[in-house]
Scaffold this motif. Structure first.
Motif, mmCIF file in Angstrom:
data_model
loop_
_atom_site.group_PDB
_atom_site.id
_atom_site.type_symbol
_atom_site.label_atom_id
_atom_site.label_comp_id
_atom_site.label_asym_id
_atom_site.label_seq_id
_atom_site.Cartn_x
_atom_site.Cartn_y
_atom_site.Cartn_z
ATOM 1 N N ILE A 172 2.835 -0.224 2.754
ATOM 2 C CA ILE A 172 3.349 -0.184 1.290
ATOM 3 C C ILE A 172 2.033 -0.648 0.540
ATOM 4 O O ILE A 172 1.897 0.198 -0.543
ATOM 5 N N ALA A 173 1.316 -1.684 0.937
ATOM 6 C CA ALA A 173 0.073 -2.104 0.176
ATOM 7 C C ALA A 173 -1.027 -0.830 -0.004
ATOM 8 O O ALA A 173 -1.452 -0.826 -0.881
ATOM 9 N N VAL A 174 -1.115 -0.397 1.387
ATOM 10 C CA VAL A 174 -1.983 1.050 1.106
ATOM 11 C C VAL A 174 -1.631 1.944 0.234
ATOM 12 O O VAL A 174 -2.429 2.409 -0.588
ATOM 13 N N GLY A 175 -0.464 2.224 0.107
ATOM 14 C CA GLY A 175 0.230 3.165 -0.671
ATOM 15 C C GLY A 175 -0.004 2.808 -2.140
ATOM 16 O O GLY A 175 -0.179 3.558 -3.005
ATOM 17 N N LEU A 215 5.325 7.295 5.928
ATOM 18 C CA LEU A 215 6.113 7.739 4.791
ATOM 19 C C LEU A 215 6.426 6.570 3.935
ATOM 20 O O LEU A 215 6.499 6.913 2.666
ATOM 21 N N LEU A 216 6.330 5.207 4.522
ATOM 22 C CA LEU A 216 6.159 4.235 3.496
ATOM 23 C C LEU A 216 4.844 4.261 2.544
ATOM 24 O O LEU A 216 5.058 4.027 1.303
ATOM 25 N N VAL A 217 3.683 4.676 3.132
ATOM 26 C CA VAL A 217 2.503 4.904 2.426
ATOM 27 C C VAL A 217 2.793 5.865 1.110
ATOM 28 O O VAL A 217 2.502 5.652 -0.038
ATOM 29 N N ALA A 218 3.264 7.020 1.832
ATOM 30 C CA ALA A 218 3.350 8.171 0.665
ATOM 31 C C ALA A 218 4.510 7.626 -0.403
ATOM 32 O O ALA A 218 4.146 8.048 -1.652
ATOM 33 N N ALA A 219 5.503 7.160 -0.060
ATOM 34 C CA ALA A 219 6.600 6.536 -0.884
ATOM 35 C C ALA A 219 5.936 5.660 -2.067
ATOM 36 O O ALA A 219 6.272 5.778 -2.953
#
Length: 507
Positions: A172-175, A215-219
């Motif tokens: 999540i932090a990356v996204g 998918l968390l990165v993209a979201a």
């Protein structure tokens, strides 16, 4: 006999590591001291924030809290506006924002290094990069380029953490941070492509591409970018048009410019290279050759090599293919992994370090910077250069005094010559807004009806004939002539002359 048994260090090695960590842990505090040094040196060497007026422009954009602006996406303008909701509207407070932004990036470099080298060496990465012009005098001008100094290293850190641990929080932090980087400047697409290439190039990381956590990165990135994308669509992509103006010319010219760009990067990193060598205990000639070899030989540390050199490769490809004439400062944030690469290669080759030398090295550096900053500031005042002598804060004080004497309240809107008008908005109590009368579409939050209802002050340099003509036409008023001078280094500098036009508010 090996120093380790079943992968665990023996007692002597552990004790040495603990002692080294104890000696070097305090060195992290050199980074805040370094920031303070540069705040003071910027104030000593500069009579104004920046000659081009970018920093006051950041402010007048940011206080409108738009999801995008005519030239750039909004992150650095938001940061500027948020900062001055708390701190006074002074040059030194703005330099503090710039220095803290750079310090946050240096801490990100330390965190990234910690994923590859022991703690006692990770601190060196931040200290060695701190002396580079990228994180010092260039960083003092806070704008779309320098805001990336804080965002890119932390994006890379969480990317590596996700690659190494598969943590959903890291994903999540990356996204979020990748999207924040794009909101800082579209040039950040370079970082995103470079990280993607690094993931594909490393077998251990490549498997993460098929992990559901991607998918968390993209979201997370999509959520952060959504308001800006909506703004782009409803405003017909104005920032893309501005970026497109920076392209054009021949492939040969673009390739030549990229070569100049690359040489400039080498110059930016030279001092960091030297400081890293100073902290090597012995065999510095061999260490220098190995550091140089680490750039040319990916096999010495493939993970860090892709992080360090990947952005430069991507920049080269984009610059040549799009025929963009690259400015050397555009890539100022791209070297977050170069010192970690040098340290990891040297550490693996058995070189030992003396991190405690960093204190003496930085003290010497700071003394040189203090002397140089004082000399630059004094010589600028002596020569009456624009940077030293243009009285932007003093003009703002005179304009606000005149308006308050007439109307007993703050200037609601200011317009006119760009730097002068924006400076009047910046050096205010926070209640003055800016309207661009030459390109009103770039400040859509105000229109002529707003100006006539609320009143406005138009300011023009005495040499700005188009501004004077348009201000007369809009206000129908006779100008008030003011002469303003700056006092610096116990000198009264020559006065500059301006014309003020008052559009009386409707009550």
């Amino acid at each position: 006999m090996s120093d380790t048994t079943l992968g665990r260090p023996n007692a002597a090695t552990s004790a040495t590591s603990i002692i080294d960590d104890g000696r070097t842990r305090h060195l992290i505090w050199l980074l805040p001291v370094h920031a303070i040094v540069w705040i003071i040196c910027a104030w000593l060497s500069r009579g104004n924030l920046d000659t081009q007026g970018d920093m006051v422009e950041n402010y007048v954009w940011g206080i409108e809290w738009q999801a995008g602006y005519a030239k750039h996406p909004p992150l650095f303008a938001w940061i500027t506006a948020a900062w001055f909701r708390v701190f006074p509207h002074t040059d030194i407070a703005y330099f503090a924002l710039s220095a803290i932004n750079a310090m946050i990036g240096l801490l990100g470099i330390v965190a990234l290094s910690r994923r590859f080298v022991p703690r006692r060496l990770a601190v060196i990465a931040g200290l060695a990069m701190a002396v580079s012009p990228l994180y010092s005098n260039l960083a003092i001008k806070f704008n779309a380029n320098s805001v990336l100094l804080s965002v890119w290293p932390w994006t890379a850190y969480f990317f590596v953490r996700f690659m190494q641990t598969r943590s959903w929080l890291a994903a999540i932090a990356v996204g979020v941070l990748a999207a924040a980087a794009v909101l800082g400047k579209y040039f950040s697409i370079v970082l995103l492509i470079a990280l993607f290439v690094a993931m594909l190039a490393r077998p251990a990381w490549r498997a993460r591409f098929f992990d559901w956590r991607v998918l968390l990165v993209a979201a997370a990135g999509a959520v952060v970018l959504a308001p800006h994308i909506h703004w782009l669509v409803i405003n017909h992509f104005p920032t893309f048009n501005y970026a497109n103006e920076r392209t054009g010319g021949s492939f040969l010219a673009a390739a030549a410019r990229f070569c100049v760009y690359t040489l400039a990067q080498i110059g930016y990193l030279a001092l960091s290279f030297v400081v890293t060598l100073v902290l090597v205990r012995e065999r510095r000639g061999e260490a220098a050759r190995m550091m140089a070899a680490s750039v040319a030989k990916p096999t010495l540390n493939p993970d860090l090599w892709w992080l360090a050199l990947g952005p430069l490769i991507v920049v080269g490809m984009i610059a040549v293919l799009s025929r963009t004439q690259m400015a050397s400062v555009w890539g100022m944030a791209q070297w977050f992994a170069i010192v970690p690469l040098w340290l990891a290669v040297l550490d693996r080759a058995g070189f030992s370090f003396r991190p405690e030398r960093a204190f003496r090295t930085l003290v010497c550096y700071w003394l040189i910077v203090f002397v140089a900053a004082s000399a630059i500031g004094y010589i600028g005042a002596l020569r009456n250069t624009d940077d030293a002598a243009e009285p932007r804060a003093e003009l703002a004080e005179a304009a606000h005094f005149m308006w308050k004497q007439r109307f007993q309240h703050a200037i609601p809107v200011v317009a006119g010559s760009g730097h002068e008008a924006q400076s009047i908005a910046f050096y205010s109590d926070g209640d003055t807004r800016y309207w661009d009368m030459s390109k009103p579409e770039t400040t859509p939050w105000l229109n002529m009806a707003d100006l006539k209802r609320r009143g406005a002050l138009f300011v023009c340099s005495e040499l700005d004939a188009p501004c004077i003509a348009q201000s007369k036409k809009i206000t129908g008023a006779m100008p008030v002539s003011v002469a303003v001078s700056k006092h610096a280094w116990r000198r009264s500098l020559p006065a500059r002359h301006y014309l003020l036009f008052v559009l009386t508010p409707l009550y």
